[in-house]
Design a protein around this motif. Structure first.
Motif, PDB file in Angstrom:
ATOM      1  N   ASN A 120      -3.840  10.446  -0.820  1.00  0.00           N
ATOM      2  CA  ASN A 120      -4.379   9.288  -1.530  1.00  0.00           C
ATOM      3  C   ASN A 120      -3.528   8.066  -1.220  1.00  0.00           C
ATOM      4  OD1 ASN A 120      -6.207   7.946  -3.157  1.00  0.00           O
ATOM      5  ND2 ASN A 120      -5.204   8.478  -5.072  1.00  0.00           N
ATOM      6  N   SER A 121      -4.116   6.882  -1.431  1.00  0.00           N
ATOM      7  CA  SER A 121      -3.400   5.613  -1.282  1.00  0.00           C
ATOM      8  C   SER A 121      -3.788   4.687  -2.424  1.00  0.00           C
ATOM      9  CB  SER A 121      -3.747   4.931   0.048  1.00  0.00           C
ATOM     10  OG  SER A 121      -3.325   5.699   1.146  1.00  0.00           O
ATOM     11  N   THR A 130      -0.268   6.838  -7.044  1.00  0.00           N
ATOM     12  CA  THR A 130      -1.500   7.335  -6.407  1.00  0.00           C
ATOM     13  C   THR A 130      -2.059   8.566  -7.113  1.00  0.00           C
ATOM     14  OG1 THR A 130      -0.335   8.783  -4.856  1.00  0.00           O
ATOM     15  CG2 THR A 130      -0.694   6.496  -4.164  1.00  0.00           C
ATOM     16  N   GLY A 131      -1.355   9.044  -8.133  1.00  0.00           N
ATOM     17  CA  GLY A 131      -1.770  10.233  -8.857  1.00  0.00           C
ATOM     18  C   GLY A 131      -0.696  11.304  -8.798  1.00  0.00           C
ATOM     19  N   GLN A 156       0.852  -1.188   0.000  1.00  0.00           N
ATOM     20  CA  GLN A 156       0.000   0.000   0.000  1.00  0.00           C
ATOM     21  C   GLN A 156       0.887   1.236   0.000  1.00  0.00           C
ATOM     22  OE1 GLN A 156      -3.032  -0.296  -0.546  1.00  0.00           O
ATOM     23  NE2 GLN A 156      -4.154   1.482   0.138  1.00  0.00           N
ATOM     24  N   THR A 157       0.634   2.121  -0.933  1.00  0.00           N
ATOM     25  CA  THR A 157       1.446   3.324  -1.104  1.00  0.00           C
ATOM     26  C   THR A 157       0.572   4.544  -0.816  1.00  0.00           C
ATOM     27  OG1 THR A 157       2.723   2.179  -2.805  1.00  0.00           O
ATOM     28  CG2 THR A 157       2.935   4.572  -2.701  1.00  0.00           C
ATOM     29  N   SER A 158       1.075   5.447   0.017  1.00  0.00           N
ATOM     30  CA  SER A 158       0.284   6.607   0.424  1.00  0.00           C
ATOM     31  C   SER A 158       1.105   7.881   0.298  1.00  0.00           C
ATOM     32  CB  SER A 158      -0.183   6.457   1.880  1.00  0.00           C
ATOM     33  OG  SER A 158      -0.967   5.293   2.047  1.00  0.00           O
ATOM     34  N   VAL A 159       0.414   8.970  -0.009  1.00  0.00           N
ATOM     35  CA  VAL A 159       1.042  10.285  -0.093  1.00  0.00           C
ATOM     36  C   VAL A 159       0.392  11.205   0.930  1.00  0.00           C
ATOM     37  CG1 VAL A 159       1.440  12.309  -1.550  1.00  0.00           C
ATOM     38  CG2 VAL A 159       1.655  10.019  -2.528  1.00  0.00           C
ATOM     39  N   PHE A 160       1.245  11.909   1.685  1.00  0.00           N
ATOM     40  CA  PHE A 160       0.808  12.904   2.662  1.00  0.00           C
ATOM     41  C   PHE A 160       1.476  14.222   2.309  1.00  0.00           C
ATOM     42  CE2 PHE A 160       0.797   8.749   4.566  1.00  0.00           C
ATOM     43  CZ  PHE A 160      -0.358   8.700   5.338  1.00  0.00           C
ATOM     44  N   VAL A 174       5.980  10.205   1.380  1.00  0.00           N
ATOM     45  CA  VAL A 174       5.454   9.075   0.620  1.00  0.00           C
ATOM     46  C   VAL A 174       5.773   7.822   1.427  1.00  0.00           C
ATOM     47  CG1 VAL A 174       5.648   7.725  -1.491  1.00  0.00           C
ATOM     48  CG2 VAL A 174       5.617  10.217  -1.602  1.00  0.00           C
ATOM     49  N   SER A 175       4.741   7.031   1.707  1.00  0.00           N
ATOM     50  CA  SER A 175       4.877   5.852   2.544  1.00  0.00           C
ATOM     51  C   SER A 175       4.611   4.593   1.729  1.00  0.00           C
ATOM     52  CB  SER A 175       3.878   5.938   3.701  1.00  0.00           C
ATOM     53  OG  SER A 175       3.899   4.753   4.470  1.00  0.00           O
ATOM     54  N   PHE A 176       5.570   3.666   1.761  1.00  0.00           N
ATOM     55  CA  PHE A 176       5.408   2.349   1.162  1.00  0.00           C
ATOM     56  C   PHE A 176       5.280   1.362   2.316  1.00  0.00           C
ATOM     57  CE2 PHE A 176       7.135   4.759  -2.257  1.00  0.00           C
ATOM     58  CZ  PHE A 176       6.728   4.144  -3.438  1.00  0.00           C
ATOM     59  N   GLU A 177       4.075   0.816   2.510  1.00  0.00           N
ATOM     60  CA  GLU A 177       3.791  -0.037   3.656  1.00  0.00           C
ATOM     61  C   GLU A 177       4.760  -1.221   3.720  1.00  0.00           C
ATOM     62  OE1 GLU A 177      -0.153  -2.083   5.667  1.00  0.00           O
ATOM     63  OE2 GLU A 177      -0.004  -1.955   3.484  1.00  0.00           O
ATOM     64  N   GLY A 178       5.406  -1.376   4.872  1.00  0.00           N
ATOM     65  CA  GLY A 178       6.351  -2.461   5.065  1.00  0.00           C
ATOM     66  C   GLY A 178       7.737  -2.174   4.528  1.00  0.00           C
TER      67      GLY A 178
END
Length: 195
Positions: A124-125, A165-166, A113-117, A178-182
């Motif tokens: 978005n994720s 995520t766009g 799961q990739t998320s942007v803050f 930017v977070s890449f889960e794990g």
């Protein structure tokens, strides 16, 4: 396809701790965007016409990293002028950040799961394979376009996969993660520079 210039390339090679960040210069008063991407590192030189991109390509890849592309232009509404304007601005690429390597990438990227803050707000994720025709499509496209132009791709060439995520608009002075889960985070401060 377009260039990523050395002066705006940042190789970290590991996740950031919460109190760490990389400073990225972007245009004050201009267009600024953050894009979560995978970064593929070629493990061998590819000469024009030597690879059939309709076949398997994973053997060409040395490593895959969590990454970020920063887009920025002095022209705040550049994207509204269409593809020719974007091309004339080197694809609006203002930087690439290469984070932690992704172990066993070919079997895990569907589930990362990739998320942007931006400024601590979740934007978005999406799973990290959420790019047009899959993340290997960027590799295939680059190989085909380089072959058509008689360009040899060097071993170690870094290829961005496209926005997961766009394309997330922001401004100079913002912070982003930017977070890449794990896998870990890439933390950024977007430093304003005058065009």
């Amino acid at each position: 396809m377009g260039p990523v210039f050395k002066k705006v390339t940042h190789f970290i090679g590991r996740p950031h701790n919460d109190d760490e960040f990389v400073e990225l210069e972007v245009y004050a008063g201009g267009m600024v965007a953050v894009e979560a991407e995978l970064v593929f590192e070629l493990g061998k030189e590819i000469t024009p016409g030597s690879i059939d991109t309709k076949g398997p390509l994973k053997h060409l890849i040395n490593a895959v990293y969590a990454g970020v592309e920063i887009a920025s232009s002095p022209v705040i509404d550049l994207n509204s002028y269409g593809p020719t304007a974007i091309i004339s601005d080197f694809g609006v690429n203002q930087g690439m950040v290469v984070g932690a390597p992704i172990e066993q990438w070919d079997s895990v990227i569907e589930n990362i799961q990739t998320s942007v803050f931006i400024n601590n707000e979740h934007i978005n994720s999406a799973p990290s394979n959420n790019v047009l025709r899959g993340p290997m499509a960027a590799v295939a496209y680059l190989i085909d376009q380089a072959a058509a132009r008689n360009i040899t791709l060097p071993k170690g060439c870094m290829i961005c996969s496209g926005a997961i995520t766009g394309v997330h608009d922001t401004v100079a002075g913002a912070s982003a993660t930017v977070s890449f889960e794990g896998i870990g985070n890439i933390n950024m401060k977007l430093i304003p520079v005058t065009p």
